[in-house]
Design an enzyme around this catalytic site. Structure first.
Site, short mmCIF file in Angstrom:
data_model
loop_
_atom_site.label_atom_id
_atom_site.label_comp_id
_atom_site.label_asym_id
_atom_site.label_seq_id
_atom_site.Cartn_x
_atom_site.Cartn_y
_atom_site.Cartn_z
N CYS A 1 27.11 -33.00 -4.37
CA CYS A 1 26.32 -34.62 -2.91
C CYS A 1 24.95 -33.22 -2.79
O CYS A 1 24.28 -34.21 -2.40
CB CYS A 1 27.27 -34.37 -2.49
SG CYS A 1 28.27 -33.58 -1.44
N HIS B 1 29.78 -35.52 3.63
CA HIS B 1 29.01 -35.66 2.11
C HIS B 1 27.98 -35.76 2.60
O HIS B 1 27.36 -37.08 3.44
CB HIS B 1 30.57 -36.92 2.17
CG HIS B 1 29.55 -37.95 0.65
ND1 HIS B 1 28.99 -37.15 -0.72
CD2 HIS B 1 29.36 -39.56 0.65
CE1 HIS B 1 29.59 -37.78 -1.41
NE2 HIS B 1 28.42 -39.58 -0.82
#
Length: 300
Positions: A83, A159
């Site tokens: 990510c 994230h």
């Protein structure tokens, strides 16, 4: 070969995109989420936001814009630990008219432009060159586990997502979502105000005690920008460029240290400390002996 976790650090991300071939772009820390702080950066292309992921909190505030996916780069995250790089590419590939992407990313964008988001994510995960550049910034770990397990509620999962302005629309690009999230119209001049408003609203959804957030700006290389500024004297330019050069040298040194595994040195030093019960007078000679022994055991 899997993707590894990399540190959320401006020096890491800047070196990463340079290794991918991108020119005259850097990533810098944003320490204060306010309009004045954002406007200090030259030509902002986007913002990377790192946060502790929580399924109960992380619900989209904007509108899922499925119609936009034919015109912008948006990839689903299908690979663990990708990510960070995916968030970077979500900004860079959507500003290819302003950024020199280099051969690797230009070819990747051309190859993937007609693919649906899921296959874009697969294409990213299968790009050996991009993966190797990403993994080169992983911290050296002599105890690597190949075990793959699903995260539990007790795990702290972080994230990365991206915010960027595309065709006068402020988008949130999150590979865990079904589509780009449209936060409304936004000109280039309005970017700072819009970014502060949207990100502050997202942070407000968290517990007030939660402070584990990190923001980084993707912008035009500061040194390149300084060279073209006409409002500075030559002396002011030289002083500012010297500061930027020092910052890059510091980043380079820090990245070298991240890649190095010091376990062997510490083991040999500990052996000598225990064996010889050294005092302060023999510390330097013992340290050099440990270094030499460690170096002789390193693989070529």
């Amino acid at each position: 070969m899997s993707w590894t976790t990399i540190e959320s650090d401006a020096g890491v991300f800047t070196d990463l995109i340079e290794n991918l071939g991108v020119k005259d772009v850097e990533v810098d820390e944003l320490y204060s989420l306010d309009v004045d702080s954002l406007r200090q950066f030259p030509d902002i292309y986007g913002i990377i936001f790192l946060f502790k992921w929580n399924s109960k909190v992380d619900k989209p505030d904007g509108t899922m814009d499925y119609d936009s996916m034919d015109n912008i780069f948006f990839a689903k995250q299908v690979i663990n630990n990708a990510c960070a790089t995916q968030a970077l590419l979500s900004v860079l590939l959507n500003h290819s008219d302003e950024i020199d992407l280099g051969t690797t990313l230009s070819e990747f964008k051309d190859f993937s432009k007609t693919l649906p988001p899921e296959l874009k994510g697969e294409a990213l995960g299968n790009s050996e060159h991009i993966r190797c550049c990403h993994n080169s910034f992983a911290r050296s770990d002599p105890f690597i586990s190949e075990e793959v397990r699903a995260a539990t509620d007790e795990d702290e999962v972080y994230h990365f997502i991206a915010y960027t302005n595309i065709n006068n629309v402020f988008y949130e690009l999150d590979g865990l979502q079904a589509a780009p999230i449209n936060h409304g119209s936004c000109t280039k001049e309005e970017f700072a105000e819009k970014a502060v408003s949207v990100i502050q609203a997202r942070i407000a959804n968290y517990d007030p005690a939660e402070i584990r957030f990190n923001l980084m700006v993707i912008c035009k290389d500061k040194k390149a920008s300084l060279l073209t500024r006409e409002d500075l004297t030559d002396e002011e330019k030289a002083a500012s460029i010297a500061v930027e050069d020092e910052k890059r040298l510091r980043w380079k040194r820090e990245n070298q240290l991240r890649r190095h595994n010091f376990v062997g040195l510490f083991v040999e030093l500990s052996k000598l400390l225990v064996k010889d019960r050294i005092d302060k007078n023999t510390w330097n000679s013992t340290l050099e002996t440990a270094k030499a022994k460690y170096a002789s055991q390193k693989r070529p």
